[in-house]
Design an enzyme around this catalytic site. Sequence first.
Site, PDB file in Angstrom:
ATOM      1  N   ASP A 148       0.839  -1.205   0.000  1.00  0.00           N
ATOM      2  CA  ASP A 148       0.000   0.000   0.000  1.00  0.00           C
ATOM      3  C   ASP A 148       0.878   1.262   0.000  1.00  0.00           C
ATOM      4  O   ASP A 148       2.115   1.172   0.001  1.00  0.00           O
ATOM      5  CB  ASP A 148      -0.898  -0.070   1.258  1.00  0.00           C
ATOM      6  N   ASP A 203     -10.010   3.337  -3.505  1.00  0.00           N
ATOM      7  CA  ASP A 203     -10.716   2.120  -3.093  1.00  0.00           C
ATOM      8  C   ASP A 203     -12.129   2.075  -3.668  1.00  0.00           C
ATOM      9  O   ASP A 203     -12.844   3.083  -3.659  1.00  0.00           O
ATOM     10  CB  ASP A 203     -10.827   2.066  -1.566  1.00  0.00           C
TER      11      ASP A 203
HETATM   12  C1  GLA Z   1      -5.930   1.183   1.449  1.00  0.00           C
HETATM   13  C2  GLA Z   1      -6.036   0.217   0.284  1.00  0.00           C
HETATM   14  C3  GLA Z   1      -7.129  -0.789   0.563  1.00  0.00           C
HETATM   15  C4  GLA Z   1      -6.845  -1.530   1.857  1.00  0.00           C
HETATM   16  C5  GLA Z   1      -6.660  -0.535   2.996  1.00  0.00           C
HETATM   17  C6  GLA Z   1      -6.131  -1.219   4.252  1.00  0.00           C
HETATM   18  O1  GLA Z   1      -7.063   1.975   1.555  1.00  0.00           O
HETATM   19  O2  GLA Z   1      -6.272   0.900  -0.908  1.00  0.00           O
HETATM   20  O3  GLA Z   1      -7.254  -1.701  -0.513  1.00  0.00           O
HETATM   21  O4  GLA Z   1      -5.690  -2.324   1.682  1.00  0.00           O
HETATM   22  O5  GLA Z   1      -5.724   0.484   2.658  1.00  0.00           O
HETATM   23  O6  GLA Z   1      -5.903  -0.313   5.294  1.00  0.00           O
END
Ligand code: GLA
Length: 394
Positions: A148, A203
């Site tokens: 990430d 996301d």
């Molecule tokens: C980010 C990523 C997600 C997930 C969260 C976990 O938002 O884009 O896919 O992995 O972190 O904290």
Amino acid sequence: MLTAMQFCIALFFVRPVHAQKFDLAATPPMGWNSWNKFACDGINETVIRQMADALVSTGMRDAGYQYIVIDDCWQVSRDSAGNIVADAIKFPHGIKALADYIHGKGLKFGIYTCAGRKTCAGRPASEGYEWQDARQYAACGVDYLKEDWCNTGTQNAQSAYTLMRDALYKAGRPIVFSLCEWGSNKPWHWAADVGHLWRTCGDIGNNWSYMEAGNGNAYGGSVIGNLDLQRGLEEFAGPGHWNDPDMLEVGNGVLSVEEERSHFSLWCMLAAPLMAGNDLRSMSAETRAVLTNKEVLQLDQDPLGRQASAVSIREDLEVFVKPLQGGDTAVCLFNRGDQPKKLDLAWKDYKIGGGLRMRDLWKHQDAGSTDTPYRATIGRHEVIVLRLSKAVHG
Ligand code: GLA
């Protein structure tokens, strides 16, 4: 015998990182990830084991899903030697035992980290520990790493991810590398040599259409938002390196079955990585039928690896076309609107000639030929997915 010069030239062209890289994700990776359903607080080793069991018992493993990936929040600290430490309450038998269990089911095991000092959920992350973490993952039997991009400060994304790529390679275990920097630094321009897949947007949310998709690196936030952010990225996807519009929300209780079919079909048309994000232990028969539709999955896993383009949008009807290996073509007719639509399509308007047989991949039946206009009714938020070919598909 090679001359010294030939030997040097051979060394230059034999680039093991790339050889390994291509083979690991020649088609888009498929599996299950904990985040969309269980987020931070819901994960533990029992849940993850049960999900591995369910991947097998539901037929998803046999349909091609192979990775079980634990997302954020498995990690709590580092020990005095700097090794990352798993949450001993949630994972009392440790990560290696969990990986062994998953491998014992004929599946592969994935884990999550972040390129910053802390993960997005505030857990210890990999900045400054890349080599050590990569070695630890390899020793635990990790087959897939999602990295990430939270709390990365002034780091350069390409350098940060290249560092982890090199650390993974040195650790000596084949590991699929999933970049998750949300498209912020346009990874499609530089990441084909770095990882196997890269997120292209923020996301996904568990909803159909939450935010309007904007330009470039906008958020996404929904099935439609994330879908629209893939436009223009088609040329960057291919075997070994994929655009990632984020994980599936199929089966998470908000989308209608029609919307689940559309979300899944569109991701398959895009040659997207397919990470189921639902509770596999309790999914409905309809959701299972969506996730395991082999004829639609074949579009995603087609060896040519082309990402579909939207060739037309007229009054909420969007038409996606994906060339397939061997000369077949997949066509996805998508009604984005809130009302059902009557279709009367002349194939030549979509640059598709006559003489092709059509198969409807959701009805699993023959759908005539491209010699005549295509007439059907398509419900709100629904897709019709057709495979066009010279031969009849049985
Ligand atoms: C980010 C990523 C997600 C997930 C969260 C976990 O938002 O884009 O896919 O992995 O972190 O904290």
